[in-house]
Design an enzyme around this catalytic site. Structure first.
Site, PDB file in Angstrom:
ATOM      1  N   HIS A  65      32.888 -17.653  14.726  1.00  0.00           N
ATOM      2  CA  HIS A  65      31.491 -18.071  14.891  1.00  0.00           C
ATOM      3  C   HIS A  65      31.346 -19.594  14.978  1.00  0.00           C
ATOM      4  CE1 HIS A  65      29.405 -14.296  14.531  1.00  0.00           C
ATOM      5  NE2 HIS A  65      29.699 -14.071  13.267  1.00  0.00           N
ATOM      6  N   GLY A  94      28.919 -10.056   3.370  1.00  0.00           N
ATOM      7  CA  GLY A  94      30.344 -10.282   3.175  1.00  0.00           C
ATOM      8  C   GLY A  94      30.637 -11.767   3.249  1.00  0.00           C
ATOM      9  N   ALA A  95      30.089 -12.407   4.289  1.00  0.00           N
ATOM     10  CA  ALA A  95      30.328 -13.831   4.487  1.00  0.00           C
ATOM     11  C   ALA A  95      29.311 -14.400   5.457  1.00  0.00           C
ATOM     12  CB  ALA A  95      31.740 -14.044   5.042  1.00  0.00           C
ATOM     13  N   MET A  96      29.207 -15.730   5.467  1.00  0.00           N
ATOM     14  CA  MET A  96      28.249 -16.398   6.346  1.00  0.00           C
ATOM     15  C   MET A  96      28.861 -17.654   6.936  1.00  0.00           C
ATOM     16  SD  MET A  96      25.269 -16.528   7.674  1.00  0.00           S
ATOM     17  CE  MET A  96      24.965 -17.823   8.867  1.00  0.00           C
ATOM     18  N   GLU A  97      28.701 -17.784   8.272  1.00  0.00           N
ATOM     19  CA  GLU A  97      29.467 -18.779   9.033  1.00  0.00           C
ATOM     20  C   GLU A  97      28.887 -20.187   9.073  1.00  0.00           C
ATOM     21  OE1 GLU A  97      27.753 -16.154  10.291  1.00  0.00           O
ATOM     22  OE2 GLU A  97      26.848 -16.610  12.232  1.00  0.00           O
ATOM     23  N   GLU A 117      27.790 -11.139  16.910  1.00  0.00           N
ATOM     24  CA  GLU A 117      28.531 -10.330  15.948  1.00  0.00           C
ATOM     25  C   GLU A 117      29.574  -9.442  16.628  1.00  0.00           C
ATOM     26  OE1 GLU A 117      28.535 -11.253  13.163  1.00  0.00           O
ATOM     27  OE2 GLU A 117      26.648 -12.326  12.933  1.00  0.00           O
ATOM     28  N   HIS A 124      36.801 -13.733  11.411  1.00  0.00           N
ATOM     29  CA  HIS A 124      35.464 -13.474  11.961  1.00  0.00           C
ATOM     30  C   HIS A 124      34.577 -14.723  11.847  1.00  0.00           C
ATOM     31  CE1 HIS A 124      31.891 -10.787  12.660  1.00  0.00           C
ATOM     32  NE2 HIS A 124      31.298 -11.783  12.020  1.00  0.00           N
ATOM     33  N   GLU A 125      34.522 -15.268  10.647  1.00  0.00           N
ATOM     34  CA  GLU A 125      33.606 -16.403  10.437  1.00  0.00           C
ATOM     35  C   GLU A 125      34.084 -17.644  11.184  1.00  0.00           C
ATOM     36  OE1 GLU A 125      30.927 -15.437   9.364  1.00  0.00           O
ATOM     37  OE2 GLU A 125      31.549 -13.600   8.330  1.00  0.00           O
ATOM     38  N   GLU A 147      20.680 -17.402   7.195  1.00  0.00           N
ATOM     39  CA  GLU A 147      20.544 -16.472   8.313  1.00  0.00           C
ATOM     40  C   GLU A 147      19.898 -15.173   7.833  1.00  0.00           C
ATOM     41  OE1 GLU A 147      24.081 -15.041  10.312  1.00  0.00           O
ATOM     42  OE2 GLU A 147      22.986 -14.681  12.143  1.00  0.00           O
TER      43      GLU A 147
HETATM   44  N1  BES Z   1      26.491 -13.908  10.502  1.00  0.00           N
HETATM   45  C1  BES Z   1      26.938 -12.786   9.747  1.00  0.00           C
HETATM   46  C2  BES Z   1      26.110 -12.547   8.524  1.00  0.00           C
HETATM   47  C3  BES Z   1      24.664 -12.222   8.840  1.00  0.00           C
HETATM   48  C4  BES Z   1      24.329 -11.412   9.891  1.00  0.00           C
HETATM   49  C5  BES Z   1      23.662 -12.735   8.050  1.00  0.00           C
HETATM   50  C6  BES Z   1      23.003 -11.129  10.171  1.00  0.00           C
HETATM   51  C7  BES Z   1      22.343 -12.437   8.315  1.00  0.00           C
HETATM   52  C8  BES Z   1      22.015 -11.633   9.379  1.00  0.00           C
HETATM   53  C9  BES Z   1      28.420 -12.922   9.372  1.00  0.00           C
HETATM   54  O1  BES Z   1      29.164 -13.552  10.354  1.00  0.00           O
HETATM   55  C10 BES Z   1      28.977 -11.534   9.248  1.00  0.00           C
HETATM   56  O2  BES Z   1      29.036 -10.845  10.221  1.00  0.00           O
HETATM   57  N2  BES Z   1      29.369 -11.134   8.065  1.00  0.00           N
HETATM   58  C11 BES Z   1      29.896  -9.795   7.814  1.00  0.00           C
HETATM   59  C12 BES Z   1      31.365  -9.817   7.583  1.00  0.00           C
HETATM   60  C13 BES Z   1      32.148  -9.769   8.847  1.00  0.00           C
HETATM   61  C14 BES Z   1      33.626  -9.910   8.598  1.00  0.00           C
HETATM   62  C15 BES Z   1      31.911  -8.503   9.633  1.00  0.00           C
HETATM   63  C16 BES Z   1      29.223  -9.287   6.564  1.00  0.00           C
HETATM   64  O3  BES Z   1      28.600 -10.054   5.866  1.00  0.00           O
HETATM   65  O4  BES Z   1      29.351  -8.076   6.311  1.00  0.00           O
HETATM   66 ZN    ZN Z   2      29.416 -12.401  12.040  1.00  0.00          ZN
END
Ligand code: BES
Ligand code: ZN
Length: 874
Positions: free
Chosen positions: A318, A278-281, A337, A314-315, A142
């Site tokens: 998604h 932080g993480a990816m779903e 988001e 959060h993940e 992503e």
């Molecule tokens: N889908 C996002 C990560 C993302 C967003 C990747 C936009 C590329 C482009 C993921 O779900 C996310 O929001 N991760 C957050 C952590 C969350 C607990 C707020 C992050 O990575 O900070």
């Molecule tokens: Zn997210």
């Protein structure tokens, strides 16, 4: 050439044509970790909807060859590949026209397992005994990096199914979105194996994932029989237990809340050592940075536990909202988001009521966007996105925090029953499909019979939020209240655009402090309401539980009457914390003097709520970094010490048995403020505990960060050496980050300089953790200067190193530069970035400049009065 010219000459970004649509991918990937290379082949089933002699799809940083197409009548056609590097696409040209029908496009390709944390990239780790460096590989696709791993229709609305095969060395784990279908030795090489995975549901390319490396795992099944694993590096599987238990509770909670089954047979989570976000779903295989997933039962802090619960929640959200139902284009990323950020609180509240997480929502999420969204350089939640590269810019507090706050307000406005019903219908109608924001509003409107679309568009399509100015008059037993709305702008200037909102406004009073007295939908610039049967001295307060997206400006007497409601804790913590938060913002904007804020805070002396203190601490932190530039900073430190002393004494150093987790989080926050304010007892005790810690008598992880900060602040080079030694010895990333944050918090400039070197030179610190090192350094005015000098000197190499992940560059600018308070530095920053021409950080630089300007105005306007007030207090 000016930036504008460049834009004009660039061809406009264009999405792929909808006349050729992929329906299925057979994908085989063979990674060679020792060479950092992979090769692969893909066979893509296509529907050609209009006759064509060429096929365009995405591919970037890949060698692609041997293009063949199989026609409906099983003829094979060879194509010629044409590369469009800039557009990250290839065109496969054929001599003959392909008529309408179903085809299969086969391609061979190869690429590098890169070190840029995007596409298919390498992860560095050491063996459990720390003796050997090894590499694994994982994906981060992503928003638009799937094309770096295999040629594909890399836009969210080209959904297809995927049959994935990984060919890997036998001793490695091969993991992907789906459960393993078969695992066999590779016929021509017994050291390798072929792992085939079940077919995925119909999904977007950005959700495909595969990981290769040495991993351990813990596993369970949730109450609906979904198989769940948490993968960690070898020897650390116990650190996955907390996330596993949490996920096993939250997954069925969502299945029930949405009233839709989780669609895959397994839900795995994995900690990746090098991870940009932080993480990816990814569907069925969520990837995390280590600090967002791993908990050491003995040595992780409560704070980290809460964070892990939040990120997991959060993940997992998604998996439905995002994966099952996906935005049509990145313009609607905010909805993905924002929604996940809202519902993560709902899930954590359900599983960990002891965190009182909705109160924390107000301090961490609601109050967080109010600051940047008051700047003129803000942007609406819904921004048109062209090229996916523009997404990094909206990966910000507006999309996440304002997005989720808007949903919280909407949930409250239509009620949980209607919300759930509408949500279920929406998710059901668009399952395995794509959608836009309006479709959700329509379903929620239908379920609630309320004008959801009209109300919401004023919040999502325009930037900013309103300030309600409230004036009141008592006539006999009736309170007559005038309310006026106008955009709140951080520096107090008037809103030229005269923006207006549709605002669900609530008010409540002393006579019934747990109930809303009146609720209206304010649609006009001004209105008057009346409250009957109210005593002359009764307080009134707007925005019950701080759910509405607005700040409130009261008259002097109205605010003064609220002191009692605060100190008696009659009103909720959400309300207590927002009263001082609004006043601080109004002081920054020059609506009132900061002396008013300093006079208000003593009403909070008996406060015991973690979140209320967190919000006060955050505002006091901003004020600290401002008053550091004055010659009465010493007096301010005394004021600060006085404010936090009684709660510090109440909490002490050591946890009571079975104490509430919020106290465990409050204690370190208060200790570090009191320590930084110069409380000698606290400093001495921190030093003592640190010495014992080094000797092996380990400090309670909850207060460890605070102790590190205090000793780093007042310590010398030998303290730094001890911190660095702990850093190298630490095997939890959580501990390393704790140490990194503390190192730069010294009051000695030469130590701060050494910290910057330590963070950026050599490979002491992983790229993704370097921002924690910077944040520590900016905690003093000397440190801020040094960071700014460092950024100037190294900007070009930083852009080279971090440019691909521009969220790092954005963080450097935001954390590094916003705390200055003088116009001279502002103009230095402005001209520096003009000469550097780094469009990636144009918006953050603008934000920083506006913030600095606002802060310098506060000093000009208020400094004398604050000085007089503080000196009178001594
Ligand atoms: N889908 C996002 C990560 C993302 C967003 C990747 C936009 C590329 C482009 C993921 O779900 C996310 O929001 N991760 C957050 C952590 C969350 C607990 C707020 C992050 O990575 O900070
Ligand atoms: Zn997210």
């Amino acid at each position: 050439m000016s930036a504008n010219n460049t834009q004009e000459t660039k061809p406009l970004f264009q999405r792929l044509s909808q006349t050729i649509v992929p329906t299925h991918y057979d994908l085989t990937i063979r990674p060679c970790l020792d060479k950092f290379k992979f090769s692969g082949d893909v066979n893509i089933h296509l529907k050609v909807k209009e006759p064509t002699s060429s096929i365009v799809l995405y591919a970037a940083d890949l060698e692609v060859d041997n293009a063949k197409v199989k026609s409906p009548s099983n003829d094979e056609l060879h194509g010629k590949i044409e590369l469009d590097q800039e557009g990250e696409r290839i065109t496969v040209n054929f001599d003959h026209k392909l008529e309408k029908g179903e085809y299969e496009l086969a391609l061979n390709f190869s690429g590098e397992i890169n070190n840029r944390m995007r596409g298919f990239y390498r992860n560095k780790y050491t063996t459990p005994d720390g003796s050997e460096v090894r590499f694994g590989a994982s994906t981060q696709f992503e928003p638009a990096d799937c094309r770096r791993a295999f040629p594909c229709w890399d836009e969210p609305n080209f959904k297809a199914t995927f049959d994935i095969t990984l060919i890997t060395q036998k001793n490695l784990c091969a993991i992907s979105n789906m459960p393993i279908k078969s695992e066999n030795e590779l016929t021509d090489d017994k050291e390798w194996k072929v792992t085939k995975f079940d077919r995925t549901p119909i999904m977007s390319t950005y959700l495909v994932a595969y990981v290769v490396g040495e991993y351990d795992y813990v596993e369970t099944k949730d109450s609906n029989g979904v198989s769940m694993k948490v993968y960690t590096l070898v020897g650390k599987k116990e650190h996955g237990q907390f996330a596993l238990d949490t996920a096993a509770k939250i997954l069925p909670f969502y299945a029930d809340y949405f009233n839709i089954k989780y669609p895959i047979a397994k839900a795995d989570q994995i900690a990746i050592s090098d991870f940009a976000m932080g993480a990816m779903e990814n569907w069925g295989l969520i990837t995390y940075r280590e600090t967002a997933l791993l908990i050491d039962p003995k040595f992780s802090s409560m704070d980290t536990r809460q964070r892990v619960a939040i990120v997991v929640a959060h993940e997992l959200a998604h998996q439905w909202f995002g994966n099952l139902v996906t935005m049509d284009w990145w313009t609607d990323l905010w909805l993905n988001e924002g929604f996940a950020t809202w519902i993560e609180y709902l899930a954590v509240d359900k599983c960990f009521p002891e965190f009182d997480i909705w109160t924390q929502f107000v301090a961490d999420t609601f109050a967080r966007f109010l600051v940047p969204d008051a700047l003129k350089s803000s942007h609406p939640i819904e921004v048109p996105i062209g090229h996916p590269a523009e997404i990094d810019e909206i990966f910000d507090a507006i999309s996440y925090s304002k997005g989720s706050s808007v949903i919280r307000m909407l949930h409250d406005y239509i009620g949980d029953d209607a919300f759930r019903k509408g949500l279920h219908n929406y998710l059901t109608e668009y399952s395995y499909k794509n959608t836009v924001t309006e479709n959700l509003w329509s379903h929620l409107a239908k379920a609630s019979n309320k004008p959801v679309n009209e109300v919401m568009s004023s919040w999502t399509l325009q930037m900013g939020y309103p300030l309600l100015t409230v004036t009141e008059e008592q006539i006999n037993k009736t309170r007559v209240i005038k309310i006026k709305q106008q955009r709140f702008i951080a520096d107090g200037s008037a809103d030229d655009e005269n923006l207006q909102w549709k605002i669900p406004v609530t008010v409540f009073t002393k006579s019934n402090p747990k109930q809303i007295a009146q609720q209206i939908l304010l649609e006009k610039p001004e209105t008057t309401i009346t409250l009957d049967n109210i005593l002359e001295d009764d307080w009134i307060k707007f925005n019950y539980n701080s759910i509405g997206l607005y700040r409130v400006k009261y008259e002097f007497d109205t605010l003064a009457r609220l002191n009692e409601a605060i100190s008696s804790k009659t009103i909720s913590p959400q309300d207590r914390l927002m009263i001082q938060n609004d006043v601080a913002a109004l002081c920054n904007a020059g609506h009132q003097s900061f002396v008013d804020y300093l006079k208000l805070l003593p009403s909070y002396t008996d406060e015991d709520n973690f979140t209320v203190w967190k919000s006060i601490a955050s505002n006091i932190g901003d004020l600290t970094s401002l008053l550091e530039y004055t010659n009465y900073f010493g007096e301010f430190k005394k004021y600060r010490l006085n404010l936090f002393s009684s709660i510090q004494k109440k909490l002490g150093w050591d946890a009571d048995q079975n104490e509430n987790p919020l106290s465990a989080m409050l204690r370190p926050m208060i200790l570090s403020i009191v320590g930084k304010s110069g409380d000698q007892d606290v400093i001495d005790e921190a030093k003592k505990r640190f010495e014992r810690h080094i000797a092996g008598d380990l400090i309670d992880p909850n207060i460890r960060g605070a102790v590190y900060v205090i000793v780093a602040r007042y310590g010398d080079e030998s303290t730094q050496e001890a911190l660095r030694k702990l850093y190298f010895a630490a095997d939890m990333t959580e501990e390393k980050v704790r140490l990194l944050r503390s190192m730069g918090q010294s009051i000695k400039p030469e130590i701060i300089e050494n910290t910057l070197k330590f963070v950026f030179e050599g490979d002491n610190v992983r790229m993704q953790d370097s921002i924690s090192g910077i944040v520590g350094c900016t905690s003093s005015c000397d440190g801020r200067d040094l960071v700014w000098k460092f950024l100037q000197k190294n900007w070009k190499s930083l852009v080279e190193r971090f440019g691909d992940k521009s969220n790092f560059l954005i963080a450097f600018v935001e954390y590094g530069l916003s705390d200055f308070a003088d116009e001279k530095t502002a103009s230095e920053i402005k001209s520096f970035f003009e000469s550097m021409n780094t469009p990636l950080v144009a918006r953050p630089v603008k934000k920083a400049l506006e913030t600095i300007h606002m802060r310098s105005e506060v000093l000009k306007r208020d400094s004398k009065a604050i000085e007089e007030y503080l000196k009178k207090q001594q």
